[in-house]
Enzyme design. Structure first.
Site, PDB file in Angstrom:
ATOM      1  N   GLY A 161      -5.584  -6.762  29.637  1.00  0.00           N
ATOM      2  CA  GLY A 161      -5.598  -5.267  30.522  1.00  0.00           C
ATOM      3  C   GLY A 161      -3.861  -4.949  30.691  1.00  0.00           C
TER       4      GLY A 161
ATOM      5  N   THR B  20       0.180  -5.705  -0.207  1.00  0.00           N
ATOM      6  CA  THR B  20      -1.185  -4.965   0.966  1.00  0.00           C
ATOM      7  C   THR B  20      -2.650  -5.559   0.452  1.00  0.00           C
ATOM      8  OG1 THR B  20      -1.662  -3.268  -0.194  1.00  0.00           O
ATOM      9  CG2 THR B  20       0.467  -2.766   0.624  1.00  0.00           C
ATOM     10  N   SER B  21      -2.933  -5.318   1.937  1.00  0.00           N
ATOM     11  CA  SER B  21      -4.210  -6.072   1.923  1.00  0.00           C
ATOM     12  C   SER B  21      -5.377  -5.056   0.622  1.00  0.00           C
ATOM     13  CB  SER B  21      -5.233  -5.853   3.057  1.00  0.00           C
ATOM     14  OG  SER B  21      -5.317  -6.305   4.210  1.00  0.00           O
ATOM     15  N   GLU B  22      -4.247  -3.991   0.255  1.00  0.00           N
ATOM     16  CA  GLU B  22      -5.251  -3.370  -0.665  1.00  0.00           C
ATOM     17  C   GLU B  22      -4.777  -4.371  -2.274  1.00  0.00           C
ATOM     18  OE1 GLU B  22      -3.743  -2.136   1.759  1.00  0.00           O
ATOM     19  OE2 GLU B  22      -5.754  -1.442   2.590  1.00  0.00           O
TER      20      GLU B  22
ATOM     21  N   ASP C 182       2.112 -16.249  -5.571  1.00  0.00           N
ATOM     22  CA  ASP C 182       0.545 -17.160  -5.636  1.00  0.00           C
ATOM     23  C   ASP C 182       1.054 -17.949  -4.111  1.00  0.00           C
ATOM     24  OD1 ASP C 182      -0.633 -15.874  -7.022  1.00  0.00           O
ATOM     25  OD2 ASP C 182      -0.393 -17.075  -9.066  1.00  0.00           O
TER      26      ASP C 182
ATOM     27  N   THR D 245      10.897  -5.667  -4.307  1.00  0.00           N
ATOM     28  CA  THR D 245      10.618  -4.474  -4.146  1.00  0.00           C
ATOM     29  C   THR D 245      12.030  -3.226  -4.075  1.00  0.00           C
ATOM     30  OG1 THR D 245       8.932  -5.286  -2.090  1.00  0.00           O
ATOM     31  CG2 THR D 245       9.999  -3.055  -2.258  1.00  0.00           C
TER      32      THR D 245
ATOM     33  N   ILE E  27      14.267  -6.228   2.019  1.00  0.00           N
ATOM     34  CA  ILE E  27      14.555  -7.725   1.661  1.00  0.00           C
ATOM     35  C   ILE E  27      14.578  -8.962   2.763  1.00  0.00           C
ATOM     36  CG2 ILE E  27      15.788  -8.784   0.221  1.00  0.00           C
ATOM     37  CD1 ILE E  27      13.873  -6.347  -1.111  1.00  0.00           C
TER      38      ILE E  27
ATOM     39  N   GLU F 166       4.610  -9.133   1.117  1.00  0.00           N
ATOM     40  CA  GLU F 166       3.942  -9.849  -0.484  1.00  0.00           C
ATOM     41  C   GLU F 166       2.827  -9.582  -0.410  1.00  0.00           C
ATOM     42  OE1 GLU F 166       4.952 -14.053  -0.117  1.00  0.00           O
ATOM     43  OE2 GLU F 166       6.103 -13.620   1.186  1.00  0.00           O
TER      44      GLU F 166
ATOM     45  N   ALA G   7      13.851 -10.458  -4.110  1.00  0.00           N
ATOM     46  CA  ALA G   7      14.277  -9.338  -3.918  1.00  0.00           C
ATOM     47  C   ALA G   7      13.201  -8.924  -5.272  1.00  0.00           C
ATOM     48  CB  ALA G   7      15.632  -8.732  -3.988  1.00  0.00           C
TER      49      ALA G   7
HETATM   50  N1  CAA Z   1       0.651 -15.487 -12.029  1.00  0.00           N
HETATM   51  C1  CAA Z   1       1.038 -15.287 -13.206  1.00  0.00           C
HETATM   52  N2  CAA Z   1       0.964 -14.531 -14.414  1.00  0.00           N
HETATM   53  C2  CAA Z   1       0.454 -13.127 -13.033  1.00  0.00           C
HETATM   54  C3  CAA Z   1      -0.322 -13.017 -12.412  1.00  0.00           C
HETATM   55  C4  CAA Z   1      -0.220 -14.708 -11.337  1.00  0.00           C
HETATM   56  N3  CAA Z   1      -0.355 -14.486 -10.684  1.00  0.00           N
HETATM   57  N4  CAA Z   1      -0.679 -12.061 -12.171  1.00  0.00           N
HETATM   58  C5  CAA Z   1      -0.511 -10.866 -13.028  1.00  0.00           C
HETATM   59  N5  CAA Z   1       0.322 -11.980 -14.104  1.00  0.00           N
HETATM   60  C6  CAA Z   1       0.086 -11.218 -15.552  1.00  0.00           C
HETATM   61  C7  CAA Z   1      -1.067 -11.039 -16.231  1.00  0.00           C
HETATM   62  O1  CAA Z   1      -1.499 -12.603 -16.763  1.00  0.00           O
HETATM   63  C8  CAA Z   1      -0.180 -10.372 -17.087  1.00  0.00           C
HETATM   64  O2  CAA Z   1       0.560 -10.975 -17.928  1.00  0.00           O
HETATM   65  P1  CAA Z   1      -0.095 -10.173 -19.456  1.00  0.00           P
HETATM   66  O3  CAA Z   1       0.390  -9.821 -20.590  1.00  0.00           O
HETATM   67  O4  CAA Z   1       0.772 -11.945 -20.271  1.00  0.00           O
HETATM   68  O5  CAA Z   1      -1.490 -10.680 -20.198  1.00  0.00           O
HETATM   69  C9  CAA Z   1       1.070  -9.784 -16.727  1.00  0.00           C
HETATM   70  O6  CAA Z   1       1.419 -10.443 -15.363  1.00  0.00           O
HETATM   71  C10 CAA Z   1       0.992  -8.408 -15.645  1.00  0.00           C
HETATM   72  O7  CAA Z   1      -0.421  -7.988 -15.011  1.00  0.00           O
HETATM   73  P2  CAA Z   1      -0.989  -6.759 -14.898  1.00  0.00           P
HETATM   74  O8  CAA Z   1      -1.550  -6.409 -16.100  1.00  0.00           O
HETATM   75  O9  CAA Z   1      -2.191  -7.181 -13.341  1.00  0.00           O
HETATM   76  O10 CAA Z   1       0.012  -6.552 -14.318  1.00  0.00           O
HETATM   77  P3  CAA Z   1       0.067  -5.355 -12.545  1.00  0.00           P
HETATM   78  O11 CAA Z   1       1.365  -3.838 -13.416  1.00  0.00           O
HETATM   79  O12 CAA Z   1      -2.002  -4.249 -13.047  1.00  0.00           O
HETATM   80  O13 CAA Z   1      -0.006  -5.377 -11.580  1.00  0.00           O
HETATM   81  C11 CAA Z   1      -0.488  -6.700  -9.237  1.00  0.00           C
HETATM   82  C12 CAA Z   1      -0.854  -6.882 -10.777  1.00  0.00           C
HETATM   83  C13 CAA Z   1      -1.740  -8.060  -9.427  1.00  0.00           C
HETATM   84  C14 CAA Z   1      -0.956  -5.152  -8.526  1.00  0.00           C
HETATM   85  C15 CAA Z   1       0.851  -6.770  -9.094  1.00  0.00           C
HETATM   86  O14 CAA Z   1       1.440  -5.886  -9.281  1.00  0.00           O
HETATM   87  C16 CAA Z   1       1.251  -7.299  -7.853  1.00  0.00           C
HETATM   88  O15 CAA Z   1       1.125  -8.243  -6.974  1.00  0.00           O
HETATM   89  N6  CAA Z   1       1.544  -6.144  -6.588  1.00  0.00           N
HETATM   90  C17 CAA Z   1       2.086  -6.152  -5.585  1.00  0.00           C
HETATM   91  C18 CAA Z   1       3.603  -6.339  -4.977  1.00  0.00           C
HETATM   92  C19 CAA Z   1       4.333  -7.200  -4.186  1.00  0.00           C
HETATM   93  O16 CAA Z   1       3.324  -8.337  -3.691  1.00  0.00           O
HETATM   94  N7  CAA Z   1       5.427  -7.203  -3.630  1.00  0.00           N
HETATM   95  C20 CAA Z   1       5.514  -7.914  -2.350  1.00  0.00           C
HETATM   96  C21 CAA Z   1       6.982  -8.219  -2.272  1.00  0.00           C
HETATM   97  S1  CAA Z   1       8.014  -9.322  -1.713  1.00  0.00           S
HETATM   98  C22 CAA Z   1       7.552  -9.131  -0.293  1.00  0.00           C
HETATM   99  O17 CAA Z   1       6.779  -9.207   0.153  1.00  0.00           O
HETATM  100  C23 CAA Z   1       8.430 -10.615   0.131  1.00  0.00           C
HETATM  101  C24 CAA Z   1       8.958 -10.879   1.173  1.00  0.00           C
HETATM  102  O18 CAA Z   1      10.509 -10.178   2.084  1.00  0.00           O
HETATM  103  C25 CAA Z   1       8.403 -10.862   2.455  1.00  0.00           C
END
Ligand code: CAA
Length: 387
Positions: free
Chosen positions: A339, A365-367, A240, A126, A157, A363, A124
């Site tokens: 079709g 978006t594409s964006e 990841d 979002t 969730i 998990e 959880a």
């Molecule tokens: N692994 C480890 N650390 C990471 C990381 C990763 N993949 N990505 C970022 N970090 C760390 C950065 O290194 C940074 O650390 P430091 O300050 O120590 O340098 C910190 O996290 C902050 O990083 P950013 O400034 O890049 O963070 P941001 O606020 O700009 O956001 C983002 C980055 C990639 C856009 C992230 O917000 C993101 O992935 N957003 C999408 C969220 C998402 O995928 N939600 C899905 C919900 S879950 C779901 O859908 C599950 C389900 O039920 C199916």
């Protein structure tokens, strides 16, 4: 298959394919209609070792590599995408995260029953106002002696209603950005924790998607994952691995759609011959197979990098981006080849089309995948890592 699989990986793929096609597939259409959570099938999957695939055997896991997990997940998604998303969140996000960041006590208490498939896991992050930007989340937690008290609402969730264990994130320091976020393990039945509304969705109907509500929810302080402030990095690390899971799910559904389109094109006759004889459709099938194969290799490659202990964040996003967009194109073409029959519920392609739609959304978006990929490309240390 250009990616050379080991005998063990082929054995796992064959075992899961047999199970998925005999047990999951025959009832997938009915489950889509009734929206019934596949609890009994998930229990069977637990006994087959599919609910803690990458968890070490001492915590009831199967102890296999990510590539084996991807092969298994593709087979489950081929048969029933609703079951696959439950399996994906449970394995990639929940089990892997507790295994990686949990204390010995947390592993004994929570990971063991999760990996055995006795309880389902949810994740959880979002919230109603925080989707792509989880740092802006409002859920917060305060320490009170030997407890934390959590306040807030989580949204969308997966398995929210059926999960026995949920990993949640909450702000423990509102003055900080991501470093003020912590992660916690919350058990079903914790005081102040309730399941909110269940969403009516376009697809993945047998997997529930709910709100989770925390009203002065009291949990033991020992349920903090990692240290206070580690929550955002824990969530990003979890995603990841999760994104490889969604790529695998996309490949599985696309394979099912391609197979259905091939069978239909061979059987359906128009203008005095099977429609598979028409070049327009042959080229559609060829394009579908080509991009499906590319997505499969990207997914395998991200999984192999993870297994080798390399940094794989960008490759997981590349695989997720390409595979999830690919499955939307492939299911749309499969429907077109059918079709009018593609548009009715008697044929499974309309379900594949609906199920696949969310893969470019959840998990990340594409964006957001493009943001992650571009961030890595523009890092100084990037040079050459794609070659
Ligand atoms: N692994 C480890 N650390 C990471 C990381 C990763 N993949 N990505 C970022 N970090 C760390 C950065 O290194 C940074 O650390 P430091 O300050 O120590 O340098 C910190 O996290 C902050 O990083 P950013 O400034 O890049 O963070 P941001 O606020 O700009 O956001 C983002 C980055 C990639 C856009 C992230 O917000 C993101 O992935 N957003 C999408 C969220 C998402 O995928 N939600 C899905 C919900 S879950 C779901 O859908 C599950 C389900 O039920 C199916």
């Amino acid at each position: 298959m250009p990616f050379k699989l080991t005998d063990e990986q082929i054995m796992i793929q064959t075992m899961v394919r047999d199970f998925a096609r005999e047990v999951l597939l025959p009832t997938a259409m009915e489950r889509d209609r009734t929206k019934e959570f596949p609890a009994e099938n998930l229990r069977k999957m637990g006994t087959l070792g599919l609910m803690g695939m990458m968890v070490p055997p001492e915590y009831n896991g199967a102890g296999v590599d990510t590539l084996s997990y991807v092969l298994a997940l593709q087979e489950v998604a081929y048969a029933c995408a609703s079951t696959a998303v439950v399996m994906s969140v449970h394995n990639s996000i929940v089990c892997e995260t507790i295994n990686r960041f949990g204390t010995e006590e947390q592993k004994q208490t929570y990971l063991k029953p999760l990996a055995a498939g006795d309880v389902i896991g949810a994740f959880a992050l979002t919230e109603p106002e925080a989707g792509s930007d989880p740092v802006s989340q409002l859920t917060w937690a305060e320490r009170d002696g030997e407890h934390y008290i959590i306040h807030g609402t989580k949204r969308f969730i997966t398995s929210g209603k059926h999960a026995g264990v949920t990993i949640i994130t909450a702000k423990t320091d509102k003055t900080k950005r991501h470093k003020g976020i912590s992660a916690f393990i919350v058990k079903k039945g914790a005081p102040g924790f309730t399941v909110g509304k269940t969403e009516e969705k376009m697809g993945l109907c047998a997997s529930d998607t709910t709100d989770l509500v925390f009203e002065d929810c009291r949990i033991p302080a020992g349920n903090l994952l990692g240290q206070e402030g580690d929550g955002f990095k824990i969530a990003m690390t979890a995603l990841d691995g999760g994104r490889i899971g969604i790529a695998a799910q996309s490949v599985g559904v696309a394979q099912a759609a391609l197979d259905a389109a091939i069978s239909y094109a061979k059987a359906r006759e128009q203008f005095g011959q099977p429609i598979s004889k028409f070049q327009g459709l042959r080229w559609m099938l060829a394009d579908m197979a080509t991009e499906l194969e590319a997505a499969r290799q990207l997914t395998f490659s991200a999984a192999a990098m993870k297994d080798r202990g390399e940094r794989y964040t960008m490759q997981a996003s590349i695989a997720k981006l390409f595979a999830s967009e690919m499955v939307n194109r492939v299911t749309a073409k499969a429907l077109q080849i059918h079709g009018g029959y593609g548009y009715i519920k008697e044929y499974p392609v309309e379900r594949f089309y609906r199920d696949a739609r969310v893969f470019t959304i959840y998990e990340g978006t594409s964006e957001i995948q493009r943001v992650v990929i571009a961030n890595h490309l523009l890092e100084d240390r990037y040079v050459g890592t794609l070659r």
